[in-house]
Design an enzyme around this catalytic site. Structure first.
Site, PDB file in Angstrom:
ATOM      1  N   GLU A 365       0.836  -1.042   0.060  1.00 59.47           N
ATOM      2  CA  GLU A 365      -0.010  -0.062  -0.108  1.00 59.47           C
ATOM      3  C   GLU A 365       0.814   1.219  -0.035  1.00 59.47           C
ATOM      4  O   GLU A 365       1.308   1.889  -0.896  1.00 59.47           O
ATOM      5  CB  GLU A 365      -0.747  -0.045   1.336  1.00 59.47           C
ATOM      6  CG  GLU A 365      -1.700  -1.086   1.398  1.00 59.47           C
ATOM      7  CD  GLU A 365      -3.211  -0.647   1.790  1.00 59.47           C
ATOM      8  OE1 GLU A 365      -3.693   0.191   1.732  1.00 59.47           O
ATOM      9  OE2 GLU A 365      -3.805  -1.831   2.224  1.00 59.47           O
ATOM     10  N   GLU A 626      -1.506  -1.168  13.394  1.00 59.94           N
ATOM     11  CA  GLU A 626      -2.837  -1.130  12.698  1.00 59.94           C
ATOM     12  C   GLU A 626      -4.140  -1.554  13.415  1.00 59.94           C
ATOM     13  O   GLU A 626      -5.180  -0.941  13.557  1.00 59.94           O
ATOM     14  CB  GLU A 626      -2.841  -1.625  11.252  1.00 59.94           C
ATOM     15  CG  GLU A 626      -4.062  -1.592  10.372  1.00 59.94           C
ATOM     16  CD  GLU A 626      -4.016  -2.131   9.030  1.00 59.94           C
ATOM     17  OE1 GLU A 626      -3.060  -3.107   9.088  1.00 59.94           O
ATOM     18  OE2 GLU A 626      -4.724  -1.593   8.158  1.00 59.94           O
TER      19      GLU A 626
HETATM   20  C1  BGC Z   1      -5.492   1.121   4.933  1.00 57.86           C
HETATM   21  C2  BGC Z   1      -6.079   2.094   5.693  1.00 57.86           C
HETATM   22  C3  BGC Z   1      -7.028   2.878   5.407  1.00 57.86           C
HETATM   23  C4  BGC Z   1      -8.141   1.578   4.885  1.00 57.86           C
HETATM   24  C5  BGC Z   1      -9.412   2.241   4.303  1.00 57.86           C
HETATM   25  C6  BGC Z   1      -6.405   0.145   4.313  1.00 57.86           C
HETATM   26  O1  BGC Z   1      -5.781  -0.877   3.573  1.00 57.86           O
HETATM   27  O2  BGC Z   1      -4.003   0.525   5.228  1.00 57.86           O
HETATM   28  O3  BGC Z   1      -5.138   2.696   7.004  1.00 57.86           O
HETATM   29  O4  BGC Z   1      -7.548   3.719   5.853  1.00 57.86           O
HETATM   30  O5  BGC Z   1      -7.432   0.847   4.309  1.00 57.86           O
HETATM   31  O6  BGC Z   1     -10.246   1.196   4.315  1.00 57.86           O
END
Ligand code: BGC
Length: 741
Positions: A365, A626
């Site tokens: 990401e 996270e």
């Molecule tokens: C990200 C997040 C993001 C989210 C939104 C994820 O895969 O890492 O931090 O805000 O997707 O759904």
């Protein structure tokens, strides 16, 4: 300014191998001043006569490339030779321009971006002492060859053949060995080709430069139970590893990156998903020190899959790479674990402020997720000076805003196929407002006002219910809330409640921004009043912690005290546990302490069992996770699906520590801390707390210490302040003050 130069690209397709653009020339007169103005499609390093030009890493940074591409200007006066030939070499990697981002889906837009060529445009201006001038432009007279960088890309890492270093054109390398690195057969010099690419997108450097900031020495080298050889840096870092080695030409190095060890102590990086995050290096003869130049990684551990000899820690250093943001805030207290949490929050910010505020630095990401940015912007702006950083990113947000006013999920918008979401798109309004509040500079509002307005207007134009936001095309909800139904990432807070709450909040901030800019905001004031009453009508009761939090924090609850009490009750009934996700977490402690429940706010802050901030600290975290349970209580990982150990969002709790625990409060009518209210809320469990923020008006600090004689406060204010200690209020001028309670 780049005026007469033209874009150039590689004359032949070398696939993944990074091209190096070279130009040699002679200066026969004394030089007064020389400047290189340059940018690239991709990321570049420039080397003049063997010396790196400037300190910018991953230049030209990451912007909404279709509309805005920064160029850089370097003073190269001291690097130019007048007695011999000069050679400038610019190596270009795919960078954010054409790497396969995002990793999880082949959106058509991604496939298009991946076809972007690598190229450069630039001008060398030389002013001679005799007042004559010379300019060398990029054109087809430049040589473009294969560089020793055989592969470089954001997610997968970098491959380098040091045997090709001295000069790419005379490099003697075979075209095959078992390293997996492709080799060039020496050929005649190749010339660059003209490239038709817009010059209208070129803008001067706007953001902070990305630089190598801190160096973290390797702590230890050890073998895992599986027999893997790992280097542990003791801290999760974003950047790259520099290694030194004495080797024979052709010896190979292969390095993988990881954040965590698994529960048996083995190397683990399944959570990087499709990002290979790997270094492949072929040694030249003798001693050499190297690090990648056109990519970065998020890691604490590296796994030495191949490495010559018996490596020792002294051979490895993690180089932290980030935007050159400077620390402005500090937090320190008498609780060791909380101090570790503060450290994790600061590191989480450093590791994710690499030109764009990213969700995470390691997996496939590393994108500018708008929701994450708005959740963290306040904390970010207290911890570091991020005014320039955010202003540049907000310009990209406005540039990538869609014709209907909606805002992509990530900025730069690398998923234009995806629909906007409440609390994510609201970054368009929340971030500029916070940057204005923290730094007191109205320019950010002036620059962003149209973009802020377009976001609110987008909701007004597309909602299916007047004065609410219903029928939204998408909603991430209270992302990762613990009250999520099993199997879902979305907490149980109702989508349309979140959508309408943020619609109200953004409208209220738009009104305030308009007032600062002396605009007539009456129609938006009316809209705001209507959204509030529609919200109250639609949601007479609140079902989750986050619902209570939003209702109070955004001024929507008919009876805020009652709603805050309900929240306190819910928290206690849940076993003094937080159930909130991305949307509710930043505000929950504020709502509790603002309405007389500071003790519960502290209970949550100091809780050590899952779920809590200190749970991850107890598990050895060096950055913010996270998930509340990235590593679960049984020691297993949450899942490989989406489990970053370096996601700053929940680090937003720091703004509560600055504003409420230490009590340093910026005032909306005196933004930029031009006047401060300091109203600490001590708690004996911390023993003492010191917080400081280096504001545009000087450093403010607030400390309190619990002693046998009572609580001692020390406040240092650079501006007029109102200090509230218990039920006493003191109005003071700049200075240092002590109080007891
Ligand atoms: C990200 C997040 C993001 C989210 C939104 C994820 O895969 O890492 O931090 O805000 O997707 O759904």
């Amino acid at each position: 300014m780049i005026k007469n130069a033209n874009w150039i690209t590689s004359g032949n397709d070398s696939g993944d191998i990074c091209p190096v653009f070279c130009r040699s020339w002679k200066c026969e007169k004394e030089i007064e001043k020389a400047e290189l103005t340059v940018t690239a499609l991709g990321v570049y390093t420039a080397v003049l006569n063997g010396t790196r030009v400037g300190e910018y890493v991953l230049a030209p940074g990451w912007t909404a490339y279709g509309k805005r591409l920064q160029y850089q200007i370097y003073d190269i006066t001291d690097l130019i030779h007048t007695d011999s030939e000069n050679t400038l070499k610019i190596t270009v990697g795919k960078g954010w321009m054409s790497s396969p981002m995002p990793g999880w889906f082949d959106y058509p837009s991604k496939l298009e971006r991946m076809k972007r060529p690598r190229g450069i445009i630039g001008e060398l201006h030389i002013q001679y002492a005799d007042h004559t001038e010379e300019t060398i432009y990029t054109d087809e007279n430049w040589i473009c060859e294969d560089s020793p960088v055989r592969f470089s890309e954001i997610y997968d890492g970098e491959s380098y053949d040091a045997r090709l270093e001295s000069s790419a054109e005379s490099a003697a390398a075979s075209d095959s060995d078992d390293s997996g690195i492709k080799h060039a057969i020496p050929t005649e010099p190749q010339y660059a080709a003209a490239l038709s690419w817009s010059k209208n997108i070129l803008i001067p450097q706007e953001g902070e430069e990305i630089r190598e900031m801190e160096r973290v020495a390797a702590r230890r080298i050890f073998r895992t139970p599986k027999g893997e050889l790992l280097v542990d840096f003791g801290q999760e870092v974003t950047g790259y590893v520099e290694f030194s080695v004495n080797a024979e030409a052709g010896e190979q190095i292969r390095i993988l990156h990881g954040e965590m060890l698994d529960k048996d102590g083995n190397f683990y990086n399944a959570n990087y998903r499709s990002a290979n995050a790997e270094i492949n290096y072929i040694c030249r003869e003798g001693k050499q020190t190297w690090h990648p130049q056109l990519t970065f990684f998020g890691f604490r551990y590296i796994c030495l899959k191949k490495f010559p000899g018996e490596p020792v820690p002294e051979q490895f250093t993690a180089i932290e790479v980030r935007s050159d943001i400077r620390q402005t805030g500090s937090l320190h207290c008498g609780n060791k674990k909380l101090n570790q949490l503060f450290s994790n929050i600061f590191w989480g910010q450093k590791d994710n402020f690499l030109d764009v505020p990213t969700d995470c630095p390691q997996r496939d990401e590393r994108l500018g997720w708008t929701g994450d940015a708005q959740v963290f912007v306040k904390t970010a702006s207290y911890n570091y000076d991020v005014e320039k950083f955010f202003r540049k990113w907000l310009h990209d947000l406005a540039a990538d805003q869609r014709p209907d006013g909606s805002v992509g999920q990530v900025i730069p918008d690398y998923t234009p196929e995806e629909q906007p979401s409440a609390a994510w798109g609201d970054a368009a309004v929340i971030c500029p407002w916070q940057i204005y509040l923290t730094y007191g500079n109205t320019d950010v509002l002036r620059d962003q006002f149209e973009s802020m307005k377009k976001w609110v207007d987008y909701i007004t134009a597309t909602t299916t219910t007047e004065n609410m936001w219903t029928g939204a095309p998408h909603c991430f909800g209270d992302w990762l809330g613990l009250d999520a139904p099993s199997g879902s990432y979305k907490g149980s807070t109702r989508d349309e409640l979140i959508c309408t709450a943020f619609y109200a909040y953004s409208t209220s901030l738009l009104v305030k921004a308009g007032h600062v800019l002396r605009k007539d905001m009456s129609s938006y004031e009316v809209l705001h009043t209507r959204i509030v009453s529609a919200f109250q009508k639609a949601y007479p009761e609140y079902l989750t912690q986050t619902e209570c939090v939003l209702a109070v924090q955004f001024g929507l609850a008919a009876d805020p005290q009652k709603t805050a009490d309900q929240l306190a009750d819910m928290v206690v009934k849940a076993g003094t546990q937080i159930r909130t996700g991305f949307v509710g977490t930043p505000y929950i402690l504020h709502v509790l302490s603002d309405y007389g429940h500071a003790d519960i706010a502290y209970d949550l802050l100091l809780r050590e069992e899952y779920p809590s901030w200190l749970f991850s600290v107890n598990q050895g975290a060096t950055t913010i996770w996270e998930h509340w349970d990235g590593i679960m209580q049984n020691g297993e990982f949450w899942s490989t699906d989406m489990n970053s150990f370096n996601h700053y969002a929940y680090g937003s709790v720091a703004d509560w520590v600055y504003e409420k625990a230490a009590g340093i409060q910026n005032q909306e009518d005196a933004p930029g801390f031009a006047r401060i209210r300091i109203s600490p809320i001590p708690d004996a469990r911390l023993r003492h707390l010191t917080a400081s923020i280096n504001t545009r008006h000087g450093k403010v600090s607030s400390s309190w210490k619990v002693t046998e004689q009572g609580i001692r406060y020390e406040i240092d204010t650079p501006v007029d302040a109102e200090i509230v200690i218990g039920d006493q209020t003191y109005t003071v001028t700049p200075g240092i003050y002590t109080y007891w309670s």
